[in-house]
Design an enzyme around this catalytic site. Structure first.
Site, PDB file in Angstrom:
ATOM      1  N   SER A  55     -31.208 -15.681 -23.361  1.00 42.17           N
ATOM      2  CA  SER A  55     -32.594 -15.356 -23.003  1.00 42.17           C
ATOM      3  C   SER A  55     -33.345 -16.618 -22.599  1.00 42.17           C
ATOM      4  O   SER A  55     -34.407 -16.552 -21.994  1.00 42.17           O
ATOM      5  CB  SER A  55     -33.306 -14.675 -24.178  1.00 42.17           C
ATOM      6  N   GLU A 109     -28.723  -3.779 -29.612  1.00 43.62           N
ATOM      7  CA  GLU A 109     -30.013  -3.917 -28.915  1.00 43.62           C
ATOM      8  C   GLU A 109     -30.434  -2.592 -28.279  1.00 43.62           C
ATOM      9  O   GLU A 109     -29.645  -1.927 -27.584  1.00 43.62           O
ATOM     10  CB  GLU A 109     -29.897  -5.016 -27.843  1.00 43.62           C
TER      11      GLU A 109
HETATM   12  O1  KIV Z   1     -30.260 -13.920 -25.578  1.00 43.10           O
HETATM   13  C1  KIV Z   1     -30.834 -13.516 -26.601  1.00 43.10           C
HETATM   14  O2  KIV Z   1     -31.881 -14.019 -27.005  1.00 43.10           O
HETATM   15  C2  KIV Z   1     -30.216 -12.400 -27.326  1.00 43.10           C
HETATM   16  C3  KIV Z   1     -30.974 -11.799 -28.459  1.00 43.10           C
HETATM   17  C4  KIV Z   1     -32.236 -11.216 -28.040  1.00 43.10           C
HETATM   18  C5  KIV Z   1     -30.143 -10.860 -29.243  1.00 43.10           C
HETATM   19  O3  KIV Z   1     -29.139 -12.019 -27.005  1.00 43.10           O
END
Ligand code: KIV
Length: 293
Positions: A47, A185
């Site tokens: 992310s 998720e």
């Molecule tokens: O990339 C990320 O931050 C994630 C989490 C939100 C689980 O995969």
């Protein structure tokens, strides 16, 4: 503070019914805050492509960028277990590529585990190989952002009984392959509850309801620092976007009005030395500045 968190600690927490606290971090100072606050697992999530690098999806972030941020996070985390996300196309090509890249996160960046998305046969093989080498792996099912285009957008997954059973089968396959935990998720609460009950490993939810064994959020969402959009499952515990904007405005005003810095925020020069300096400068011939050579 207690002992450093390991994958065994997380397993024990599940068995004891102690909820597992997970958050993301992409830099040293955030990792330190999370660690001090007692977070169990710090995920260097891909992310970061969106939150730290401003991309529209998680696809663009590279192994080198993820390594760079993971190194910073592991420097700041003393107690929490640091998990590094394997970015898009760093494990999908072949097993050798997956092992080489996963190994770099442990060897070069000091991560204690890696995370990958999905439960394809290819992923199962990767997980088995990594686990056999002593690299713990976290799974990620339900809405998997690296497959956003294939899934037709950001959507809740397993919305009927058949899809829920498929998801459970995938989660069980990951468990059998040796993952130490699985992130679920954007899955309905009842589905996540049924899966958490049927797995022996911890199930960490994000948009998957309260009955998971633990929860994870993107820290910048929780702090209200990343405000491009707010998923329904995010609870904001602060409005850092507003707090920071206000602070920066005050700084700008102080700079423009010469209210910053004060003498206590600057370094003094002895009066006598200043006199000497000015005298010497006055005695110097005036320098001529010109563009000609
Ligand atoms: O990339 C990320 O931050 C994630 C989490 C939100 C689980 O995969």
């Amino acid at each position: 503070m207690g002992k450093a968190v390991s994958t065994l600690t997380l397993q024990k927490y599940k068995e004891d019914g102690r909820k597992i606290v997970c958050l993301t971090a992409y830099d040293y100072s955030t990792a330190k805050i999370l660690d001090r606050a007692g977070v169990d697992v710090i995920l260097v999530g891909d992310s970061l492509a969106m939150v730290a690098l401003g991309h529209k999806t998680t696809h663009a972030v590279t192994v080198e960028e993820m390594l760079h941020h993971t190194k910073a996070v592991t420097r700041g985390a003393e107690f929490a277990l640091v998990v590094a996300d394997l970015p898009f196309m760093s494990y999908q090509v072949d097993i050798t590529q997956a092992i080489t890249n996963a190994g770099r996160f442990v060897k070069e960046a000091q991560a204690q585990a890696v995370k990958l998305e999905g439960a394809s046969e290819h992923n199962i093989q990767i997980i088995e190989r990594l686990v056999s080498m002593g690299i713990p792996v976290m799974g990620h099912l339900g809405f998997t952002p690296q497959s956003i285009h294939g899934l037709g957008g950001t959507r809740v997954q397993a919305r009927n009984a058949d899809d829920a059973l498929k998801l459970l089968a995938e989660a069980k396959a990951l468990e059998k392959a040796g993952v130490f935990a699985v992130v679920l998720e954007m899955v309905p609460t009842a589905v996540a509850r049924a899966i958490a009950k049927r797995l022996t490993i911890p199930v960490i939810g994000i948009g998957a309801g309260v009955d998971c064994d633990g929860q994870i959020l993107v820290t910048d969402d929780l702090l209200g620092k990343y405000v491009d959009f707010k998923p329904r499952f995010v609870r904001r515990y602060a409005s850092l976007d507003e707090v920071c904007t206000e602070a920066i405005r005050s700084y700008a005003q102080d700079v423009m009005s010469s209210a910053f810095p004060t003498d206590t925020e600057s370094f003094a020069f002895p009066e006598e030395e200043e006199k000497q300096l000015l005298k010497k400068l006055d005695a110097e011939p005036t320098k001529q500045f010109s563009n000609s050579p």
